[in-house]
Design an enzyme around this catalytic site. Structure first.
Site, PDB file in Angstrom:
ATOM      1  N   ALA A  30       0.805  -1.220   0.000  1.00  0.00           N
ATOM      2  CA  ALA A  30       0.000   0.000   0.000  1.00  0.00           C
ATOM      3  C   ALA A  30       0.839   1.272   0.000  1.00  0.00           C
ATOM      4  O   ALA A  30       0.411   2.309  -0.502  1.00  0.00           O
ATOM      5  CB  ALA A  30      -0.938  -0.001   1.208  1.00  0.00           C
ATOM      6  N   HIS A 127      -3.750 -10.021  -4.229  1.00  0.00           N
ATOM      7  CA  HIS A 127      -5.004  -9.720  -3.538  1.00  0.00           C
ATOM      8  C   HIS A 127      -6.100  -9.266  -4.489  1.00  0.00           C
ATOM      9  O   HIS A 127      -7.112  -8.719  -4.057  1.00  0.00           O
ATOM     10  CB  HIS A 127      -4.762  -8.665  -2.447  1.00  0.00           C
ATOM     11  CG  HIS A 127      -3.867  -9.154  -1.342  1.00  0.00           C
ATOM     12  ND1 HIS A 127      -3.281  -8.312  -0.430  1.00  0.00           N
ATOM     13  CD2 HIS A 127      -3.460 -10.414  -1.016  1.00  0.00           C
ATOM     14  CE1 HIS A 127      -2.544  -9.027   0.418  1.00  0.00           C
ATOM     15  NE2 HIS A 127      -2.637 -10.302   0.063  1.00  0.00           N
ATOM     16  N   CYS A 138     -20.051 -18.350 -11.317  1.00  0.00           N
ATOM     17  CA  CYS A 138     -19.702 -18.636 -12.712  1.00  0.00           C
ATOM     18  C   CYS A 138     -18.493 -17.862 -13.223  1.00  0.00           C
ATOM     19  O   CYS A 138     -18.007 -18.135 -14.315  1.00  0.00           O
ATOM     20  CB  CYS A 138     -20.904 -18.377 -13.625  1.00  0.00           C
ATOM     21  SG  CYS A 138     -21.304 -16.626 -13.862  1.00  0.00           S
ATOM     22  N   CYS A 160     -25.614 -11.998  -9.876  1.00  0.00           N
ATOM     23  CA  CYS A 160     -25.067 -12.155 -11.220  1.00  0.00           C
ATOM     24  C   CYS A 160     -26.178 -12.130 -12.264  1.00  0.00           C
ATOM     25  O   CYS A 160     -27.193 -12.821 -12.126  1.00  0.00           O
ATOM     26  CB  CYS A 160     -24.289 -13.467 -11.304  1.00  0.00           C
ATOM     27  SG  CYS A 160     -23.615 -13.828 -12.945  1.00  0.00           S
TER      28      CYS A 160
END
Length: 256
Positions: A30, A127, A138, A160
């Site tokens: 970061a 990450h 899916c 979704c």
């Protein structure tokens, strides 16, 4: 260590080590993005001092937690979208262009390495990436703007559009398994490098933080560039405690 190395400024020694290396891996956290205006997580005033992260299992099992996660995401979105690659990102991108850096392993999810011009196949995102989302069932990609429009209309996390599964930012949350392919790629890159440079990372999150020691034990040089001390400083060949953009900026003048 010789007398001349003792007297050589850390930034100058880093520049020399980069010149002499042939296969560099850069490992970023970061800290490289704070100079772009993106707050980090662990420092005083960081994101975790304001709201603890939502665990993956809580996200999956609770519609309320999913809605809260998206609310936080949209609250931070203006900050992420306004961020631009800084001198540190640009220097790393230059080292990739001239063939010095083979891979960039990053713990960051801000997409700034891509925005700096580094090809996607040279970036290993441990990450994930917060600039888009995926269905957990899916794998279909969903764009953040589409999710935001649906969220603002209903106040609920949308499912979704293809299979009705749970949609989540394409990041790795607490309690979620690390991405196997990326971890294997990172290990291979680490074992192939002759210089490993950790930049802007506290080196406390494992297993990712194990890569610097892996490189060192395999014979590579180890450099840590970070504002604050880390637990691995004692293993490094060089520690540079200064602003990342200031330290890395001179790298842009290298010609290979």
């Amino acid at each position: 260590m010789g007398l001349m190395e003792d007297l050589e400024p850390p930034a100058g020694r880093l520049l020399r080590m980069v010149r002499e290396a042939e296969r560099i891996v850069v490992f970023t956290g970061a800290g490289i993005s704070t100079e772009s205006g993106i707050p980090d997580f662990r420092s005083p005033g960081g994101m975790w001092t304001k709201a603890m992260p939502i665990d993956f299992q809580d996200y999956v099992s609770s519609a309320e937690m999913r809605a809260e996660a998206w609310r936080r995401k949209f609250a931070m979105e203006p900050t992420f979208r306004a961020a631009r690659p800084n001198d540190g990102h640009k220097a790393v991108a230059h080292l990739v262009r001239i063939g010095k850096v083979r891979h960039v392993i990053t713990q960051n999810i801000d997409n700034l390495h891509q925005a700096s011009g580094i090809p996607a196949d040279r970036i290993i995102e441990l990450h994930g990436n917060a600039s888009y989302a995926r269905c957990l069932a899916c794998g279909l990609r969903h764009e953040i703007d589409d999710i935001r429009a649906a969220f603002e209309e209903t106040g609920a996390a949308p499912d979704c559009r293809s299979c009705g599964g749970i949609v989540k930012t394409a990041t790795i949350s607490f309690g979620q398994a690390m991405p196997e392919e990326e971890m294997l790629r990172a290990e291979a890159a680490t074992l192939d490098c002759d210089l490993f440079i950790a930049i802007g990372t506290s080196l406390v999150v494992y297993p990712a933080a194990g890569f610097p020691l892996m490189a060192k034990r395999n014979g590579a040089g180890l450099v840590i560039v970070n504002r604050d001390p880390t637990d691995l400083d004692c293993h490094a060949d060089l520690v540079v405690s200064d602003e990342i953009g200031t330290v890395l900026g001179p790298m842009i003048a290298l010609n290979g």
